[in-house]
Enzyme design. Sequence first.
Site, mmCIF file in Angstrom:
data_model
loop_
_atom_site.group_PDB
_atom_site.id
_atom_site.type_symbol
_atom_site.label_atom_id
_atom_site.label_comp_id
_atom_site.label_asym_id
_atom_site.label_seq_id
_atom_site.Cartn_x
_atom_site.Cartn_y
_atom_site.Cartn_z
ATOM 1 N N ASP A 1 0.955 -1.275 -0.124
ATOM 2 C CA ASP A 1 -0.054 0.155 0.323
ATOM 3 C C ASP A 1 1.017 1.370 0.023
ATOM 4 O O ASP A 1 0.259 2.130 -0.403
ATOM 5 C CB ASP A 1 -1.256 0.158 1.682
ATOM 6 N N GLY B 1 -6.498 12.930 -0.104
ATOM 7 C CA GLY B 1 -5.603 13.223 -1.207
ATOM 8 C C GLY B 1 -6.255 12.507 -2.446
ATOM 9 O O GLY B 1 -7.157 13.003 -3.045
#
Length: 526
Positions: A274, A409
């Site tokens: 990740d 974001g």
Amino acid sequence: MKLTVWTYEGPPHVGAMRVATGMTGLHYVLHAPQGDTYADLLFTMIERRNHRPPVSYTTFQARDLGADTAGLFKQSCQDAYDRFQPQAMIVGASCTAELIQDDPGGLAESMDIPVPVIALELPSYQRKESFGTDETFFQIVRALARPMDRTAHVTANLIGPTALGFRHRDDITEVTALLEDMGISVNVVAPMTSSPADIARMGAAHFNVLMYPEHAEAAARWCERELGQPFTKTVPIGVGATRDFLAEVAQITGISVKTDESRLRQPWWSASVDSTYLTGKRVFIFGDGTHVAAAARIARDEMGFEVVGMGCYNREMARPIRALAKEFGLTALISDDYLEVESTIEGLSPEMILGTQMERHIGKRLGIPCAVISAPVHVQDFPARYSPQMGWEGANVIFDTWIHPLVMGLEEHLLHMFRDDFEFNDAAGPSHHGGHAPQALSAPTDITPEPATVPESVATGPVGTDTAATGSDVLTWLDDAERELKKIPFFVRGKARRNTEKFATEKGVSLISVETLYEAKAHYAR
């Protein structure tokens, strides 16, 4: 001095306030006019303290200037001692009172106050807040600390934390735990939590841990010279720095490193699949020297970021930050002008800012995510929860603080990408609430983008139309180009827009289409 909307540092007497407010049994008498009495606001509102700072003011007014302001100061000193009965007092002048040259130190010395009175000489028009903290703590240590026998077992003083410091309260707890794992006790923590009596017994410790060089390096060097106490040079912020700090402590004391890294989660996540989303992100770092140096190492070595710029506002740390920037192949920005910092950030167009409260505002204006790493900060950066920057838990906190703006974001970017989807468009209700159906009567089976439209006032023409031929130098984004631009991640969208407009201007293009956008992308990718 200069007037400004925002400032990274106050005058040096604010630094003295930070030392006095962090301590107990010490009182600060400040020769100052009525307008300089803002300590209560700083410490009770921003830091959310539950008691008033130990500062008394002469608070002279304009009408007092023609009378005896020296007598007013002496009366204020006597009143402060009678009321608070401190173990020691410090006296000084604010920047405005400095101009009338009343000499608070000499006036206090002439009085019969039965406790140590330490005079501060803080040049308000040449130096600033960080110098004020360092000089004030140094003068207190020099006046009160004396050589003495060492404790029976190895102990350390933790020096540097002050009031209004960035997470200083929790850093004390974390560093204390690191030392205790090695069997090392803490003798004195100063200035925060200490009293003048505690300062007097600093000499019993075997060494000093210099937590924040801005606030205590002068005192650390004096203790090394006069008390024979070495001090640590590594600030334990980040995984690598914490390990280096423990190794340095082991070298000073001869005690082998013993530590519990079971709470440490950051390295595992940094090595996970990740985390590849974060690799190579371009970051700009700005703040006080201590936290900038630590953040640069963490960003490059532990997070896989690319540091594209760094700097600090406190000139006392300019030399080490310039040297560090050179190692990164950069030129450090040493400035206390937030407009210069904003201009630098805008020119670099980073994907993330690591900075102060000032850079948080700058990031909002520029559409760039920002994580706060350093003072000056506002009330939200004095959390009620345990949130250190140092040690193992500090590494976890830093990791969370830095990645959340980027991960959130990404989520925002995905919402923008699918904003025209029948399920996620603005007219639809929240998709995860079953009771909220889209306001549209039915979802379209085939979504076809609307053709690009051009305002009637703008002459249509091919992509290469010259602005001179159209008689206008105004750039116009066509609808299809605007839609395509919104698919670009928000943290680089501004740069993409600027590059495209610059390319169009150079090519004499007045109407920006999708083709122009991709031509600009190809041009700047070379």
